[in-house]
Write a protein that holds these residues in place. Structure first.
Motif: not given
Length: 175
Positions: A110-128
Motif C-alpha cells: 500500500a506504500a508503493g512499489e519501492a517500499v514493497y520491494v525493500k520488504i520483499r527483499g528482507m523477507y525473501h532474500p533469495d527471491e529476485l
C-alpha cells in the motif's frame, strides 16, 4: 532526533487528512493518549504501534473520495513507511510469524512499489524482486549491450564498475 522523519511524515499525513491526532488514533485503533505520547516524546515506535498506524493510514486513504487528496495522503504514507523502514529495518525481522510478515507486506504494498520491494527483499532474500523502473533500466542496458561487440561489452562493464566507486552514484546502504 533520528526518529523525526517518520513523525514529520505522519504529522503531514494527519494534517492532509484534515484530522486531529485523536481522530486519527481511532483509525489506527489506538488510544489517543498513546499516539499523543508518541508525538510528544518522538521515541522509537515499536513495530506493533508502527503497524497500527500504517493500517490506520491505509484505512484513511481507502475512505478518501477526493483523488488529489488521496494522492497527497499516499505520498505521505509512503514517506512515513519508508522513513521507519530506513531507520529501523531490523524491527521488521523481529517477529518471525508468517501472518505478521504477510500483514507487513500488505502495508508495504500500500506504500508503493519501492517500499514493497525493500520488504520483499528482507523477507525473501533469495527471491529476485525488481521494480518496474529497474526492469526498464535493465532492458535498456541489455538492448544497448547487444549493439556492442565483446570488446565494447567488456569496456562498458569496466566503466560501470568504476561508477560503483563514485559516492554520488552509490545507494545509501553501500556507502
Amino acid at each position: 532526533m533520528e526518529n523525526k522523519a517518520y513523525y514529520l511524515a505522519l504529522n503531514e499525513f494527519i494534517k492532509t487528512a484534515g484530522m486531529t491526532q485523536a481522530e486519527f488514533a481511532d483509525y489506527a485503533r489506538m488510544h489517543p493518549e498513546i499516539l499523543k505520547e508518541c508525538f510528544n516524546t518522538q521515541s522509537k515506535l515499536i513495530i506493533g504501534t508502527f503497524l497500527s498506524i500504517a493500517m490506520g493510514c491505509v484505512k484513511v486513504i481507502e475512505e478518501t473520495a477526493d483523488e488529489s487528496k488521496r494522492s497527497g495522503l499516499q505520498k505521505r504514507y509512503t514517506r512515513f513507511f519508508d522513513a521507519y523502514l530506513s531507520e529501523w529495518p531490523n524491527e521488521f525481522l523481529s517477529v518471525s510469524n508468517p501472518h505478521f510478515h504477510r500483514r507487513v507486506e500488505e502495508m508495504a504494498k500500500a506504500a508503493g512499489e519501492a517500499v514493497y520491494v525493500k520488504i520483499r527483499g528482507m523477507y525473501h532474500p533469495d527471491e529476485l524482486v525488481e521494480t518496474a523502473e529497474e526492469t526498464g533500466i535493465l532492458s535498456r542496458l541489455e538492448a544497448l549491450l547487444s549493439h556492442l561487440n565483446e570488446d565494447g561489452q567488456r569496456e562498458a562493464l569496466r566503466r560501470i564498475e568504476e561508477m560503483t566507486y563514485v559516492p554520488a552514484y552509490q545507494n545509501a546502504q553501500n556507502r
